[in-house]
Design a protein around this motif. Structure first.
Motif, PDB file in Angstrom:
ATOM      1  N   ARG A  11       0.921  -1.210  -0.156  1.00  0.00           N
ATOM      2  CA  ARG A  11       0.042   0.103   0.062  1.00  0.00           C
ATOM      3  C   ARG A  11       0.933   1.434   0.077  1.00  0.00           C
ATOM      4  O   ARG A  11       2.031   1.096   0.332  1.00  0.00           O
ATOM      5  CB  ARG A  11      -0.884   0.100   1.425  1.00  0.00           C
ATOM      6  CG  ARG A  11      -1.894  -1.098   1.184  1.00  0.00           C
ATOM      7  CD  ARG A  11      -3.233  -0.214   0.877  1.00  0.00           C
ATOM      8  NE  ARG A  11      -4.326  -1.404   0.596  1.00  0.00           N
ATOM      9  CZ  ARG A  11      -5.474  -1.043   0.130  1.00  0.00           C
ATOM     10  NH1 ARG A  11      -5.905   0.141   0.005  1.00  0.00           N
ATOM     11  NH2 ARG A  11      -6.372  -1.918   0.248  1.00  0.00           N
ATOM     12  N   ASP A  15      -1.581   4.780   3.654  1.00  0.00           N
ATOM     13  CA  ASP A  15      -2.626   3.650   4.078  1.00  0.00           C
ATOM     14  C   ASP A  15      -1.804   2.986   5.269  1.00  0.00           C
ATOM     15  O   ASP A  15      -2.469   2.088   5.676  1.00  0.00           O
ATOM     16  CB  ASP A  15      -2.757   2.541   2.876  1.00  0.00           C
ATOM     17  CG  ASP A  15      -3.720   3.485   1.994  1.00  0.00           C
ATOM     18  OD1 ASP A  15      -4.282   4.369   2.507  1.00  0.00           O
ATOM     19  OD2 ASP A  15      -3.596   2.782   0.877  1.00  0.00           O
ATOM     20  N   ALA A  16      -0.720   3.297   5.652  1.00  0.00           N
ATOM     21  CA  ALA A  16      -0.103   2.597   6.893  1.00  0.00           C
ATOM     22  C   ALA A  16      -0.474   3.394   8.064  1.00  0.00           C
ATOM     23  O   ALA A  16      -0.224   2.788   9.166  1.00  0.00           O
ATOM     24  CB  ALA A  16       1.455   3.082   6.771  1.00  0.00           C
ATOM     25  N   GLN A  17      -1.543   3.795   8.295  1.00  0.00           N
ATOM     26  CA  GLN A  17      -2.250   4.400   9.447  1.00  0.00           C
ATOM     27  C   GLN A  17      -1.319   5.122  10.329  1.00  0.00           C
ATOM     28  O   GLN A  17      -1.153   4.826  11.532  1.00  0.00           O
ATOM     29  CB  GLN A  17      -2.832   3.311  10.066  1.00  0.00           C
ATOM     30  CG  GLN A  17      -4.141   2.764   9.043  1.00  0.00           C
ATOM     31  CD  GLN A  17      -4.478   1.496   9.770  1.00  0.00           C
ATOM     32  OE1 GLN A  17      -3.789   0.319  10.276  1.00  0.00           O
ATOM     33  NE2 GLN A  17      -5.792   1.143   9.709  1.00  0.00           N
ATOM     34  N   ARG A  28      -0.247  -0.138  13.333  1.00  0.00           N
ATOM     35  CA  ARG A  28       0.928  -0.163  12.201  1.00  0.00           C
ATOM     36  C   ARG A  28       2.080  -1.027  12.800  1.00  0.00           C
ATOM     37  O   ARG A  28       2.975  -0.972  12.012  1.00  0.00           O
ATOM     38  CB  ARG A  28       1.175   1.438  12.249  1.00  0.00           C
ATOM     39  CG  ARG A  28       1.567   2.039  13.182  1.00  0.00           C
ATOM     40  CD  ARG A  28       2.382   3.633  12.806  1.00  0.00           C
ATOM     41  NE  ARG A  28       2.711   4.252  14.020  1.00  0.00           N
ATOM     42  CZ  ARG A  28       2.169   5.151  14.758  1.00  0.00           C
ATOM     43  NH1 ARG A  28       0.747   5.176  14.546  1.00  0.00           N
ATOM     44  NH2 ARG A  28       2.854   5.683  15.648  1.00  0.00           N
ATOM     45  N   GLY A  60       1.167  -1.928   6.615  1.00  0.00           N
ATOM     46  CA  GLY A  60       0.555  -1.805   5.211  1.00  0.00           C
ATOM     47  C   GLY A  60       1.851  -2.023   4.424  1.00  0.00           C
ATOM     48  O   GLY A  60       1.334  -2.311   2.938  1.00  0.00           O
ATOM     49  N   ASP A 188      -5.705  -7.377   1.172  1.00  0.00           N
ATOM     50  CA  ASP A 188      -6.250  -5.929   0.858  1.00  0.00           C
ATOM     51  C   ASP A 188      -7.494  -5.647   1.591  1.00  0.00           C
ATOM     52  O   ASP A 188      -7.794  -4.718   1.664  1.00  0.00           O
ATOM     53  CB  ASP A 188      -6.455  -5.943  -0.703  1.00  0.00           C
ATOM     54  CG  ASP A 188      -5.270  -5.687  -1.709  1.00  0.00           C
ATOM     55  OD1 ASP A 188      -4.295  -5.335  -1.013  1.00  0.00           O
ATOM     56  OD2 ASP A 188      -5.042  -6.438  -2.791  1.00  0.00           O
ATOM     57  N   HIS A 191      -6.728  -4.547   5.172  1.00  0.00           N
ATOM     58  CA  HIS A 191      -6.304  -3.307   4.837  1.00  0.00           C
ATOM     59  C   HIS A 191      -7.484  -2.149   5.010  1.00  0.00           C
ATOM     60  O   HIS A 191      -7.429  -1.162   5.644  1.00  0.00           O
ATOM     61  CB  HIS A 191      -5.192  -2.871   3.961  1.00  0.00           C
ATOM     62  CG  HIS A 191      -3.870  -3.511   4.121  1.00  0.00           C
ATOM     63  ND1 HIS A 191      -3.042  -3.792   3.422  1.00  0.00           N
ATOM     64  CD2 HIS A 191      -3.275  -3.733   5.640  1.00  0.00           C
ATOM     65  CE1 HIS A 191      -1.846  -4.325   3.842  1.00  0.00           C
ATOM     66  NE2 HIS A 191      -2.111  -4.306   5.325  1.00  0.00           N
ATOM     67  N   GLU A 195      -8.763   0.460   7.822  1.00  0.00           N
ATOM     68  CA  GLU A 195      -9.275   1.738   7.728  1.00  0.00           C
ATOM     69  C   GLU A 195     -10.388   2.255   8.213  1.00  0.00           C
ATOM     70  O   GLU A 195     -10.576   3.309   8.734  1.00  0.00           O
ATOM     71  CB  GLU A 195      -8.791   2.123   5.829  1.00  0.00           C
ATOM     72  CG  GLU A 195      -7.470   1.970   5.355  1.00  0.00           C
ATOM     73  CD  GLU A 195      -7.730   2.221   3.992  1.00  0.00           C
ATOM     74  OE1 GLU A 195      -8.851   2.359   3.518  1.00  0.00           O
ATOM     75  OE2 GLU A 195      -6.600   2.089   3.181  1.00  0.00           O
TER      76      GLU A 195
END
Length: 579
Positions: A11, A15-17, A28, A60, A188, A191, A195
């Motif tokens: 990602r 998107d790794a928060q 993460r 991510g 996917d 993830h 989110e």
């Protein structure tokens, strides 16, 4: 079998928060292994694995992959071949589960296992482990089907099949009923779901696991009560609309623990009810875990919060004493005095100890008050059986009765364990006579008596010390300190790494609470508090900094019987019948 390490990101960085709060184990920083299996059928007991695919991700990013066909050592049904495309020829010569499983477990390590419909995949892996002599490790497991049903509405996801969720989240890999492809698609989906829960305030692994059960609207509304709490050890108090204390608890991280009440990790009905009533959460920040535990006990005793189980008589304990009369007998009381034996958590446990002592020592069992001179009572049935010398009828003088009383006192103080030897000999005679049921009951009673004596003597020894200062490593190069006076925590503090410890100790001693001892076996300290302090002191790594007199136990105390207890308990377990 292929195991690969991947450096490319699955990602983009956003998107790794990266906005997750530093609470618990941030998502993460959590390593997940997403696994998928193909099998010969749907029964973990009767079918076998034909393919394993797994993807290891953190923050991510994909950091490794594991994929292999597996020889199921049996035929693959035609319908399964049609579904997966895995034929008998493809698995012939592939490694068997006996060799694949250890490699897979090594690949997983300590990661959180994730699967789509986890009960199916984990069930097959656990069954394979048992079949091949491996112990399936206890680990956190996450099911993306369950998480999807918790996060997504019916309108968004009428179906939670992997193919449907992969379409919803725009997965870069299309599920194909092949293990590695399906594992990549599940990554996917995972993830995408993370989110979603991140937007709901779920930022740690602990909160994610706690989020899966249904959360009540009242819990969700009260989440703001934890917003300003510190990341520190201490005690928290939920307060109601009239400022009454509803619930008291301890935490190593106050903010993280209190937040869990609002993310459904707390499933107890009464506690959910309490959260709905609560208007405020107060906290008492503490230096370390011992101070937090002691403050919790004191607050429970002071407030008696109705939602704590331990609130009813929090310090109620029972003791065994010798009555104050010419011919003392053993009695169970709730207020200890000098020479008492205990504490016991229930009246029944104390009564059991009394009955065991009466079998070992010639102390009377009757409850009548016998005068020292010219008693005129009638002997009871125990006298006729030779189990009582009938002081009530004048058959035994005060002087003749005194050795039994003296031996009881010596047992309580740890000066003698002769009474325990008498009970052990009685137990041996029952075993020789093959009265095994009676022997089993007597063995359990003797184990309980030894444990109670051992615990009581250790608590009394600690409570006798006027002052003791102890230190424990804080895990970060510093020290946690406790000043203990007559079994009570009088002061607590810390010296962080780089701080000279002895000036901190001197300051803690100077500011410590003054404790005036009582005459009881614990010098007036609550039994629960002395127990908490002793447990902290006995943990590996604790060091004594100062003690006004040597801390020691009598050589003939009940502690000398710990090896006997260990053997007796081992024998009990060895002969315990399966349910």
């Amino acid at each position: 079998m292929t195991i690969t390490a991947a450096g490319g990101a699955a990602r983009e960085p956003e998107d790794a928060q990266l906005s997750f709060d530093e609470l618990g184990t941030p998502l993460r920083e959590t390593t997940f292994v997403v696994v998928d299996l193909e099998t010969t059928g749907g029964s973990a007991a009767e079918d076998a694995v034909t393919e394993i695919g797994a993807v290891k991700v953190r923050g991510g990013e994909v950091i490794g992959e594991f994929g292999t066909l597996v020889d199921p050592e049996r035929g693959i049904p035609p319908n399964i071949v049609s579904l997966t495309g895995i034929t008998q020829a493809m698995v012939t010569g592939a490694p068997t589960m006996a060799s694949v499983l250890p490699a897979f477990l090594e690949f997983v390590g300590q990661a959180v296992l994730v699967a789509h419909n986890a009960a199916f995949d984990i069930g097959f892996l656990r069954a394979a482990a048992e079949r091949h002599g491996h112990t399936w490790p206890r680990r956190t497991t996450l099911c993306t089907v369950r998480l999807a049903r918790r996060v997504l509405t019916r309108e968004e996801a009428p179906s939670c099949r992997l193919s449907a969720l992969a379409d919803l989240f725009g997965a870069t890999t299309t599920p194909t009923h092949r293990a590695l492809d399906d594992a990549r698609a599940t990554v996917d989906v995972l993830h995408g779901l993370l989110e979603r829960v991140g937007g709901l305030g779920v930022h740690t692994l602990e909160e994610l696991i706690g989020y899966l059960p249904e959360v009540t609207p009242a819990q969700r509304r009260k989440r703001e009560l934890a917003r300003d709490l510190p990341h520190a050890p201490g005690v928290y108090l939920f307060r109601g609309p009239r400022e009454e204390v509803l619930y008291v608890g301890t935490a190593s991280d106050l903010r993280r623990r209190v937040r869990q009440y609002f993310t459904a990790s707390e499933g107890r009905r009464r506690v959910r009810e309490m959260v709905g009533i609560a208007e405020r959460v107060d906290v008492v920040v503490c230096s370390h875990s011992l101070e937090a535990e002691v403050r919790e006990l004191r607050l429970l005793a002071a407030h008696r919060p109705r939602y704590n189980r331990r609130s009813t008589n929090p310090h109620r304990r029972w003791w065994v004493v010798l009555t104050e009369e010419a011919f003392p007998r053993l009695s169970v009381v709730s207020s200890p005095r000098a020479g008492a034996f205990g504490p016991f958590s229930s009246h029944g446990a104390a009564t059991e100890a009394v009955e065991a002592l009466q079998d070992a020592l010639p102390v009377r069992r009757c409850t009548q008050r016998i005068p020292a001179r010219a008693p005129k009572g009638a002997p009871c049935a125990l006298a006729d059986l030779g189990r009582c010398q009938a002081p009530c009828a004048g058959r035994q003088t005060v002087e003749d009765y005194a050795p039994a009383v003296h031996e009881v006192r010596r047992l309580f103080t740890g000066e003698s364990v002769d009474a325990l030897a008498v009970l052990a000999e009685q137990l041996e005679r029952l075993a020789v006579a093959e009265r095994f049921e009676k022997a089993s009951a007597e063995r359990d009673r003797l184990i309980a008596l030894v444990r109670a004596l051992d615990r009581g003597q250790r608590l009394a020894t600690l409570a006798a010390l006027a002052e003791l200062v102890a230190a424990r490593p804080d895990g970060a190069g510093g020290w946690d300190f406790a000043v203990i006076r007559h079994g009570r925590l009088a002061s607590a503090g810390t010296a962080r790494r780089g701080v000279r410890p002895m000036p901190v100790v001197d300051a803690l001693i100077a500011s410590a609470e003054t404790v005036l001892p009582d005459d009881g076996p614990l010098r007036g300290a609550p039994a629960d508090e002395v127990s908490v302090v002793l447990r902290w002191l006995e943990r590996p790594g604790t060091r004594l900094v100062h003690c006004d007199v040597p801390w020691a136990e009598p050589a003939r105390a009940a502690a000398s019987w710990r090896p006997w207890v260990a053997r007796a308990e081992a024998g009990r377990e060895a002969h315990r019948l399966p349910d």
